[in-house]
Design a protein around this motif. Structure first.
Motif, PDB file in Angstrom:
ATOM      1  N   ILE A 160       1.484  13.937   2.930  1.00  0.00           N
ATOM      2  CA  ILE A 160       2.595  13.449   2.585  1.00  0.00           C
ATOM      3  C   ILE A 160       2.481  11.964   1.770  1.00  0.00           C
ATOM      4  O   ILE A 160       1.975  11.060   2.606  1.00  0.00           O
ATOM      5  N   ILE A 161       2.752  11.899   0.798  1.00  0.00           N
ATOM      6  CA  ILE A 161       2.514  10.487  -0.116  1.00  0.00           C
ATOM      7  C   ILE A 161       3.813   9.907  -0.177  1.00  0.00           C
ATOM      8  O   ILE A 161       4.708  10.266  -0.919  1.00  0.00           O
ATOM      9  N   ASN A 162       3.884   8.610   0.504  1.00  0.00           N
ATOM     10  CA  ASN A 162       5.162   7.908   0.299  1.00  0.00           C
ATOM     11  C   ASN A 162       6.460   8.343   0.516  1.00  0.00           C
ATOM     12  O   ASN A 162       7.404   8.183   0.065  1.00  0.00           O
ATOM     13  N   LYS A 163       6.311   9.533   1.448  1.00  0.00           N
ATOM     14  CA  LYS A 163       7.550  10.405   2.068  1.00  0.00           C
ATOM     15  C   LYS A 163       8.244  10.881   0.866  1.00  0.00           C
ATOM     16  O   LYS A 163       9.250  11.384   1.173  1.00  0.00           O
ATOM     17  N   LYS A 164       7.548  11.079  -0.354  1.00  0.00           N
ATOM     18  CA  LYS A 164       8.262  11.978  -1.208  1.00  0.00           C
ATOM     19  C   LYS A 164       7.385  12.865  -1.829  1.00  0.00           C
ATOM     20  O   LYS A 164       8.041  13.983  -2.168  1.00  0.00           O
ATOM     21  N   ARG A 165       6.152  13.167  -2.298  1.00  0.00           N
ATOM     22  CA  ARG A 165       5.176  14.176  -2.744  1.00  0.00           C
ATOM     23  C   ARG A 165       4.430  14.835  -1.568  1.00  0.00           C
ATOM     24  O   ARG A 165       3.987  13.990  -0.430  1.00  0.00           O
ATOM     25  N   LYS A 166       4.399  16.024  -1.617  1.00  0.00           N
ATOM     26  CA  LYS A 166       3.781  16.700  -0.390  1.00  0.00           C
ATOM     27  C   LYS A 166       2.598  17.503  -1.159  1.00  0.00           C
ATOM     28  O   LYS A 166       2.939  18.196  -2.260  1.00  0.00           O
ATOM     29  N   TYR A 167       1.305  17.838  -0.505  1.00  0.00           N
ATOM     30  CA  TYR A 167       0.334  18.350  -1.012  1.00  0.00           C
ATOM     31  C   TYR A 167      -0.154  19.029   0.315  1.00  0.00           C
ATOM     32  O   TYR A 167      -0.576  18.420   1.123  1.00  0.00           O
ATOM     33  N   THR A 168      -0.511  20.437   0.140  1.00  0.00           N
ATOM     34  CA  THR A 168      -1.091  21.251   0.983  1.00  0.00           C
ATOM     35  C   THR A 168      -2.256  21.771   0.593  1.00  0.00           C
ATOM     36  O   THR A 168      -2.277  22.511  -0.538  1.00  0.00           O
ATOM     37  N   GLY A 169      -3.340  21.791   1.296  1.00  0.00           N
ATOM     38  CA  GLY A 169      -4.456  22.242   0.761  1.00  0.00           C
ATOM     39  C   GLY A 169      -5.857  21.347   0.993  1.00  0.00           C
ATOM     40  O   GLY A 169      -5.665  20.128   1.510  1.00  0.00           O
ATOM     41  N   LYS A 170      -7.047  21.864   0.268  1.00  0.00           N
ATOM     42  CA  LYS A 170      -8.290  21.108   0.524  1.00  0.00           C
ATOM     43  C   LYS A 170      -8.799  20.603  -0.711  1.00  0.00           C
ATOM     44  O   LYS A 170     -10.075  20.392  -0.796  1.00  0.00           O
TER      45      LYS A 170
ATOM     46  N   LEU B  51      -5.236  16.040  -4.368  1.00  0.00           N
ATOM     47  CA  LEU B  51      -4.808  14.877  -3.874  1.00  0.00           C
ATOM     48  C   LEU B  51      -5.027  13.568  -4.622  1.00  0.00           C
ATOM     49  O   LEU B  51      -4.349  12.804  -4.588  1.00  0.00           O
ATOM     50  N   ASP B  52      -6.314  13.589  -4.945  1.00  0.00           N
ATOM     51  CA  ASP B  52      -6.811  11.951  -5.535  1.00  0.00           C
ATOM     52  C   ASP B  52      -5.912  11.988  -6.584  1.00  0.00           C
ATOM     53  O   ASP B  52      -5.393  10.848  -6.896  1.00  0.00           O
ATOM     54  N   ALA B  53      -5.715  12.693  -7.498  1.00  0.00           N
ATOM     55  CA  ALA B  53      -4.513  12.571  -8.890  1.00  0.00           C
ATOM     56  C   ALA B  53      -3.280  12.025  -8.404  1.00  0.00           C
ATOM     57  O   ALA B  53      -2.706  11.385  -9.034  1.00  0.00           O
ATOM     58  N   LEU B  54      -2.761  12.899  -7.155  1.00  0.00           N
ATOM     59  CA  LEU B  54      -1.466  12.250  -6.776  1.00  0.00           C
ATOM     60  C   LEU B  54      -1.261  11.125  -6.287  1.00  0.00           C
ATOM     61  O   LEU B  54      -0.441  10.369  -6.480  1.00  0.00           O
ATOM     62  N   LEU B  55      -2.524  10.750  -5.611  1.00  0.00           N
ATOM     63  CA  LEU B  55      -2.715   9.303  -5.097  1.00  0.00           C
ATOM     64  C   LEU B  55      -2.877   8.197  -6.374  1.00  0.00           C
ATOM     65  O   LEU B  55      -1.970   7.311  -6.315  1.00  0.00           O
ATOM     66  N   GLN B  56      -3.496   8.573  -7.220  1.00  0.00           N
ATOM     67  CA  GLN B  56      -3.705   7.746  -8.436  1.00  0.00           C
ATOM     68  C   GLN B  56      -2.365   7.686  -9.089  1.00  0.00           C
ATOM     69  O   GLN B  56      -1.858   6.605  -9.570  1.00  0.00           O
TER      70      GLN B  56
ATOM     71  N   PRO C 172       0.665  -1.149  -0.047  1.00  0.00           N
ATOM     72  CA  PRO C 172       0.047   0.159   0.108  1.00  0.00           C
ATOM     73  C   PRO C 172       0.995   1.281  -0.076  1.00  0.00           C
ATOM     74  O   PRO C 172       1.983   1.414   0.597  1.00  0.00           O
ATOM     75  N   ILE C 173       0.149   2.416  -0.559  1.00  0.00           N
ATOM     76  CA  ILE C 173       1.012   3.596  -0.539  1.00  0.00           C
ATOM     77  C   ILE C 173       0.751   4.135   0.764  1.00  0.00           C
ATOM     78  O   ILE C 173      -0.384   3.925   1.562  1.00  0.00           O
ATOM     79  N   THR C 174       1.594   4.947   1.416  1.00  0.00           N
ATOM     80  CA  THR C 174       1.663   5.607   2.540  1.00  0.00           C
ATOM     81  C   THR C 174       1.134   7.223   2.476  1.00  0.00           C
ATOM     82  O   THR C 174       1.691   7.871   1.440  1.00  0.00           O
ATOM     83  N   LEU C 175      -0.026   7.474   3.243  1.00  0.00           N
ATOM     84  CA  LEU C 175      -0.525   8.834   3.131  1.00  0.00           C
ATOM     85  C   LEU C 175      -0.492   9.352   4.553  1.00  0.00           C
ATOM     86  O   LEU C 175      -1.156   9.053   5.370  1.00  0.00           O
ATOM     87  N   GLU C 176       0.432  10.466   4.842  1.00  0.00           N
ATOM     88  CA  GLU C 176       0.563  10.994   6.300  1.00  0.00           C
ATOM     89  C   GLU C 176      -0.139  12.232   6.022  1.00  0.00           C
ATOM     90  O   GLU C 176       0.072  13.165   5.193  1.00  0.00           O
ATOM     91  N   VAL C 177      -1.198  12.339   7.087  1.00  0.00           N
ATOM     92  CA  VAL C 177      -2.056  13.711   7.094  1.00  0.00           C
ATOM     93  C   VAL C 177      -1.605  14.595   8.375  1.00  0.00           C
ATOM     94  O   VAL C 177      -1.361  14.147   9.449  1.00  0.00           O
ATOM     95  N   ILE C 178      -0.892  15.570   8.142  1.00  0.00           N
ATOM     96  CA  ILE C 178      -0.592  16.663   9.051  1.00  0.00           C
ATOM     97  C   ILE C 178      -1.474  17.719   9.295  1.00  0.00           C
ATOM     98  O   ILE C 178      -1.834  18.243   8.425  1.00  0.00           O
ATOM     99  N   SER C 179      -2.022  17.913  10.669  1.00  0.00           N
ATOM    100  CA  SER C 179      -3.119  18.728  10.789  1.00  0.00           C
ATOM    101  C   SER C 179      -2.974  19.275  12.056  1.00  0.00           C
ATOM    102  O   SER C 179      -2.339  19.017  12.923  1.00  0.00           O
ATOM    103  N   LEU C 180      -3.507  20.624  12.311  1.00  0.00           N
ATOM    104  CA  LEU C 180      -3.351  21.280  13.562  1.00  0.00           C
ATOM    105  C   LEU C 180      -4.776  20.938  14.344  1.00  0.00           C
ATOM    106  O   LEU C 180      -4.694  21.672  15.474  1.00  0.00           O
TER     107      LEU C 180
END
Length: 121
Positions: free
Chosen positions: A95-105, A110-115, A2-10
Motif C-alpha cells: 500500500i503506497i501512501n494509503k492510496k495505491r495498492k499493488y499485489t504481487g512480486k 512496484l518500483d514504477a508506482l513508487l517513482q 517521505p512516501i509510506t509503503l506498507e507491506v502486508i505479508s503472511l
C-alpha cells in the motif's frame, strides 16, 4: 516528506526478522540466529521470507530517506483490518501512501508506482 509503503505479508515473523537484520547490518554485525529460526519454517515460507526480506532491504537502500517502510503481519489484527479496508485477498500486498495498492512480486511494477508517487510529492 517521505512516501509510506506498507507491506502486508503472511510470512510469520517477517517484521521482526527484517528489522533485526537491518539493525545488525547497520552496526556491522551479522545475525546468525535468524537463519536458525528460518530453518524451522516450511520451504515455501522460507522462500517467501527470503524473497521479501531482500526486496524490502533493496527498497530501503535505494530510496533511503524518501520512503518509510512499514511491515504488517497479515494475520495480526492490524493486518486483518488493513486487508479488509484495501480489499486484499493475496499477499504480499503493498500500500503506497494509503492510496495505491499493488499485489504481487514484480519489482519493476512496484518500483514504477513508487517513482510515480515520488514525482507527485
Amino acid at each position: 516528506k517521505p512516501i509510506t509503503l506498507e507491506v502486508i505479508s503472511l510470512v510469520p515473523g517477517l517484521y521482526n526478522l527484517i528489522y533485526l537484520q537491518i539493525a545488525t547490518d547497520q552496526v556491522g554485525l551479522r545475525e546468525k540466529s535468524d537463519k536458525w529460526d528460518l530453518n524451522e519454517y516450511p520451504e515455501d515460507l522460507k522462500e517467501e521470507y527470503l524473497f521479501l526480506s531482500y526486496w524490502i532491504k533493496e527498497l530501503a537502500q535505494k530510496y533511503r530517506d524518501q520512503i518509510l517502510i512499514k511491515i504488517i503481519d497479515g494475520q495480526s489484527l492490524q493486518g486483518v483490518l488493513k486487508s479488509i479496508r484495501y480489499w486484499v485477498h493475496r499477499y504480499p500486498t503493498f500500500i503506497i501512501n494509503k492510496k495505491r495498492k499493488y499485489t504481487g512480486k514484480d519489482k519493476n511494477q512496484l518500483d514504477a508506482l513508487l517513482q510515480e508517487q515520488l514525482v507527485r510529492a
